[in-house]
Design a protein around this motif. Sequence first.
Motif, short mmCIF file in Angstrom:
data_model
loop_
_atom_site.label_atom_id
_atom_site.label_comp_id
_atom_site.label_asym_id
_atom_site.label_seq_id
_atom_site.Cartn_x
_atom_site.Cartn_y
_atom_site.Cartn_z
N ILE A 181 -95.14 58.99 -1.73
CA ILE A 181 -95.46 59.19 -3.13
C ILE A 181 -95.21 60.66 -3.46
CG2 ILE A 181 -97.25 59.07 -4.92
CD1 ILE A 181 -98.65 57.00 -3.01
N LYS A 216 -95.29 63.48 -6.55
CA LYS A 216 -95.87 63.72 -7.88
C LYS A 216 -95.20 64.92 -8.53
CE LYS A 216 -100.10 61.32 -7.62
NZ LYS A 216 -100.05 60.29 -8.60
N THR A 272 -98.79 63.78 -15.33
CA THR A 272 -98.12 63.60 -14.04
C THR A 272 -97.22 62.38 -14.07
OG1 THR A 272 -99.92 62.30 -13.12
CG2 THR A 272 -99.99 64.68 -12.71
N SER A 307 -95.08 59.86 -11.11
CA SER A 307 -95.06 59.56 -9.69
C SER A 307 -93.84 58.74 -9.32
CB SER A 307 -96.31 58.75 -9.30
OG SER A 307 -97.47 59.48 -9.54
#
Length: 163
Positions: free
Chosen positions: A61, A63, A72, A74
């Motif tokens: 993951i 960000k 944000t 992702s």
Amino acid sequence: MRTLLYISPLLLFISTPFQATAPINTAVNAVANTTASTTTIELNKYLGGTQGKLKDKSALIFKFGNGNPNNTCSIITTDNYLRHSKNRLENINLSEPHFYFDCEWEGTYYFLSNRYRTYAEVIIKQPDSQFPMSMHIEAKLVSLTGERANIISGDISLRRKSN
């Protein structure tokens, strides 16, 4: 004329049969384009990465943001897809189960959908002696209320900078 009503837990559709002509379609498209708002999201900062799961498989993951901690985006991709992607991750209308992209921006959640025209593309630029590994991101996402978001970035270094 027969009217059909489809009810699901999330969506309600009313369908009426009609014969459309070109001018009517053009008018409908013009109304649809003017009623949905579009937000442009410019990403410029790598916020870090973690490990997680996607479809019960090991995933990474990443960000990204713009400096505001409430904004944000992702990237979630399985290890295997990332290794075999040839430095290009792509998901069009949820066609790729091993790569997902979403954003939480100004209090609105934007995501990929198979009901709207959405996509996400990430170009991974491998490091060399002068530049660290970076990602270039482009996407078109949608919210639950039909708002659109265009996501763009330059080449974002995956070297996390200290604050």
